[in-house]
Design an enzyme around this catalytic site. Structure first.
Site, PDB file in Angstrom:
ATOM      1  N   ASP A  69      50.652  34.235  47.554  1.00  0.00           N
ATOM      2  CA  ASP A  69      51.525  35.515  48.914  1.00  0.00           C
ATOM      3  C   ASP A  69      52.436  35.484  47.583  1.00  0.00           C
ATOM      4  O   ASP A  69      52.576  35.541  46.666  1.00  0.00           O
ATOM      5  CB  ASP A  69      51.800  34.428  49.349  1.00  0.00           C
ATOM      6  CG  ASP A  69      51.725  32.852  48.994  1.00  0.00           C
ATOM      7  OD1 ASP A  69      52.175  33.088  47.902  1.00  0.00           O
ATOM      8  OD2 ASP A  69      51.596  31.926  49.896  1.00  0.00           O
ATOM      9  N   ASP A  71      57.167  35.939  47.700  1.00  0.00           N
ATOM     10  CA  ASP A  71      58.345  35.914  48.342  1.00  0.00           C
ATOM     11  C   ASP A  71      59.204  36.364  47.631  1.00  0.00           C
ATOM     12  O   ASP A  71      58.921  37.166  46.166  1.00  0.00           O
ATOM     13  CB  ASP A  71      58.657  34.376  47.832  1.00  0.00           C
ATOM     14  CG  ASP A  71      57.499  32.915  48.000  1.00  0.00           C
ATOM     15  OD1 ASP A  71      56.885  33.284  49.076  1.00  0.00           O
ATOM     16  OD2 ASP A  71      56.926  32.074  46.867  1.00  0.00           O
ATOM     17  N   ASP A 143      62.683  25.249  40.564  1.00  0.00           N
ATOM     18  CA  ASP A 143      61.552  24.501  39.209  1.00  0.00           C
ATOM     19  C   ASP A 143      61.879  24.613  37.200  1.00  0.00           C
ATOM     20  O   ASP A 143      62.896  23.895  36.288  1.00  0.00           O
ATOM     21  CB  ASP A 143      60.713  23.391  39.614  1.00  0.00           C
ATOM     22  CG  ASP A 143      59.785  24.860  40.561  1.00  0.00           C
ATOM     23  OD1 ASP A 143      60.150  25.657  40.078  1.00  0.00           O
ATOM     24  OD2 ASP A 143      58.425  24.579  40.845  1.00  0.00           O
TER      25      ASP A 143
HETATM   26  P1  ATP Z   1      51.605  28.411  44.037  1.00  0.00           P
HETATM   27  O1  ATP Z   1      51.202  30.028  43.180  1.00  0.00           O
HETATM   28  O2  ATP Z   1      51.076  27.549  43.795  1.00  0.00           O
HETATM   29  O3  ATP Z   1      52.404  29.115  45.231  1.00  0.00           O
HETATM   30  P2  ATP Z   1      54.574  29.065  43.508  1.00  0.00           P
HETATM   31  O4  ATP Z   1      55.541  28.662  42.175  1.00  0.00           O
HETATM   32  O5  ATP Z   1      54.696  30.469  44.780  1.00  0.00           O
HETATM   33  O6  ATP Z   1      53.334  28.914  42.842  1.00  0.00           O
HETATM   34  P3  ATP Z   1      55.585  27.636  45.351  1.00  0.00           P
HETATM   35  O7  ATP Z   1      55.496  25.858  45.835  1.00  0.00           O
HETATM   36  O8  ATP Z   1      55.008  28.731  47.103  1.00  0.00           O
HETATM   37  O9  ATP Z   1      55.074  27.213  43.863  1.00  0.00           O
HETATM   38  O10 ATP Z   1      57.296  27.720  45.798  1.00  0.00           O
HETATM   39  C1  ATP Z   1      58.067  28.818  45.344  1.00  0.00           C
HETATM   40  C2  ATP Z   1      58.931  29.601  43.820  1.00  0.00           C
HETATM   41  O11 ATP Z   1      60.436  29.214  44.911  1.00  0.00           O
HETATM   42  C3  ATP Z   1      58.734  28.607  42.358  1.00  0.00           C
HETATM   43  O12 ATP Z   1      58.261  28.784  42.160  1.00  0.00           O
HETATM   44  C4  ATP Z   1      59.647  28.136  42.897  1.00  0.00           C
HETATM   45  O13 ATP Z   1      60.798  29.190  41.769  1.00  0.00           O
HETATM   46  C5  ATP Z   1      60.818  27.821  44.113  1.00  0.00           C
HETATM   47  N1  ATP Z   1      60.550  26.125  44.041  1.00  0.00           N
HETATM   48  C6  ATP Z   1      59.206  26.103  44.677  1.00  0.00           C
HETATM   49  N2  ATP Z   1      59.439  24.351  45.685  1.00  0.00           N
HETATM   50  C7  ATP Z   1      60.250  23.896  44.482  1.00  0.00           C
HETATM   51  C8  ATP Z   1      60.878  22.572  44.132  1.00  0.00           C
HETATM   52  N3  ATP Z   1      60.715  21.419  44.227  1.00  0.00           N
HETATM   53  N4  ATP Z   1      62.108  22.546  43.251  1.00  0.00           N
HETATM   54  C9  ATP Z   1      62.802  23.957  42.903  1.00  0.00           C
HETATM   55  N5  ATP Z   1      62.085  25.210  42.957  1.00  0.00           N
HETATM   56  C10 ATP Z   1      61.004  25.109  43.930  1.00  0.00           C
HETATM   57 MG    MG Z   2      53.304  30.393  46.066  1.00  0.00          MG
END
Ligand code: ATP
Ligand code: MG
Length: 441
Positions: A69, A71, A143
């Site tokens: 997805d 963001d 993160d």
């Molecule tokens: P995935 O593709 O597995 O969903 P993702 O990186 O998109 O991985 P998400 O949990 O959807 O992970 O989070 C989106 C973004 O938000 C991350 O890439 C990061 O920049 C930020 N983020 C998410 N969780 C945290 C956290 N616990 N602390 C700091 N930043 C976070």
């Molecule tokens: Mg994500």
């Protein structure tokens, strides 16, 4: 103490300008991002706001993977975003977000966050913060460096504040700021480090990895539903086997799934779990659907077996003992990892079907064949026989029984076991026994 941590985070990269990377260097064309997220950015631009695709989608595109997805991060406030897009929803208490809908696609739009955490618990964990900040602030709050890249679809440029691009090239998961402080703020980041490393085949940077073992216990303070979400992502990432191995080697498995604590001592359980994970990984990688309920049922099966045996040793009859064991295991598990009820219901059905595969006489096999969960139950039996816990012959019999025509099925039926015939004549107790066979023989 916490202030000191925050100051340290501040110093790191504060005030620094991002590196602006042109398309010729990063290679991501705007066509690579989803229509919905492109449109969201365009519309926000036209209203005078900044808007970037951020996080996992940018990381995955740079890795040549297909993002799940997209963001978007913006300097518009949630209420403003909501007002601009007719088909949108304001969501979230802890962090306000807007979901913007475009046909099938939902784009998650978040407002740049401030760098200071407003409210923390006694361990330094962030409880609430709804204060907005600049793009720089937002970048420092993310993160890992590989998750803090901002893609601007208009100019096709990438903004890199923390050397995320370099870390992607080095295949390294590196936390932004001081690892200890960041894990205290949100212990789930430890699980996330392992998940991203497993998913991308990266290693965890040494300074990011080192404090994990020591701080692993902080995960106990994280709400189980958040832990569940993160674990489910790890398990369905297509790299669950590697991910779980790494969780174990970082000392992060304790209490997450009781089974992960014990499989080391249970060779049979390990074989079973490994098979289940490998099968799941290969399904995910070839784009097939997987059932989280099936996977969790597999991960906890040897716990159920152990509890089942104990209940029988206490003198319980086999079937009521199995039902008691299932509840015991799920109760313990739910404290740590809130497996949703809709999943536990299916898990129980899969488990409860297992003894019914042993009944191969009379009308019972026909009833089982017509059961709603027959396929999942049978696949589960195949795993059990593959790991040596159930007889191979049993799984083969059921494979053949499914394929066979009516006459052959009749010929395959076995003589009733001594206990079976007797039990059938007795009145069934509703709660303790599996449902009676209803389909015609
Ligand atoms: P995935 O593709 O597995 O969903 P993702 O990186 O998109 O991985 P998400 O949990 O959807 O992970 O989070 C989106 C973004 O938000 C991350 O890439 C990061 O920049 C930020 N983020 C998410 N969780 C945290 C956290 N616990 N602390 C700091 N930043 C976070
Ligand atoms: Mg994500």
């Amino acid at each position: 103490m916490i202030k000191k941590f925050i100051r340290r985070v501040f110093r790191f990269g504060s005030g620094s300008e991002p590196r602006t990377v042109p398309k010729e260097q990063h290679g991501v064309a705007r066509e690579a991002i989803s229509q919905g997220s492109r449109k969201v950015c365009e519309v926000l631009h036209s209203h005078g706001y900044e808007a970037y695709v951020v996080g996992g989608a940018v990381r995955d595109l740079l890795l040549g993977l297909r993002p799940k997805d997209f963001d978007v991060a913006t300097d518009a406030y949630p209420e403003e975003v909501h007002k601009i897009f007719r088909r949108s929803r304001l969501i979230g208490k802890r962090f306000k977000l807007v979901h913007v809908m475009f046909g099938e696609e939902t784009v998650e739009v978040s407002t740049f966050r401030a760098r200071t955490a407003t409210e923390t618990d006694e361990h330094g964990r962030v409880l609430r913060d709804n204060i907005y900040g600049t793009r720089e602030d937002d970048a420092i709050r993310r993160d890992f460096t590989i998750n803090a890249l901002y893609y601007d679809p208009a100019g096709e440029t990438l903004l890199d504040y923390h050397n995320g691009l370099r870390d992607l090239q080095r295949k390294s998961v590196r936390i932004i700021g001081d690892a200890r402080a960041r894990y205290r703020e949100d212990p789930l980041r430890m699980l996330r480090a392992v998940r991203f490393a497993a998913k991308a085949g990266f290693s965890i940077d040494e300074r990011t990895r080192k404090p994990i073992r020591e701080l692993a216990h902080l995960l106990e303070n994280v709400p189980p539903s958040r832990v569940y979400e993160e674990m489910q992502k790890l398990l369905l990432s297509g790299h669950a086997a590697t991910g779980l191995r790494q969780l174990r080697s970082e000392g992060l498995h304790h209490g997450l799934l009781p089974l992960l604590d014990v499989i080391i001592e249970q060779p049979m359980g390990e074989r079973f779990v490994t098979l289940a994970l490998e099968q799941t990984d290969s399904r995910v990688r070839s784009g097939k659907s997987v059932s989280p309920a099936f996977l969790f049922a597999a991960l906890l099966w040897h716990e159920v077996l152990a509890a089942w045996k104990k209940a029988q040793q206490r003198g319980q009859k086999p079937i009521p003992a199995l039902y008691e064991a299932m509840d015991t295991v799920l109760d313990i598990q739910t404290d740590k990892l809130a497996i949703p009820r809709r999943l536990t219901a299916v898990m129980k059905e899969i488990w409860a079907l297992q003894p019914r595969f042993e009944q191969r006489s009379g009308r019972r096999p026909f009833g089982l064949l017509g059961h709603e969960r027959f396929r999942a139950g049978f696949d589960f039996l195949v795993l059990r026989s593959g790991s040596g816990e159930a007889p191979e012959e049993l799984a083969q019999w059921w494979e053949k029984f499914q394929q066979a025509g009516e006459a052959e099925r009749q010929a395959m039926l076995m003589a009733p076991q001594p206990g079976e015939a007797r039990r059938r004549r007795r009145r069934r107790r509703k709660s303790a026994l599996p449902p009676p066979d209803t389909s015609p023989a």
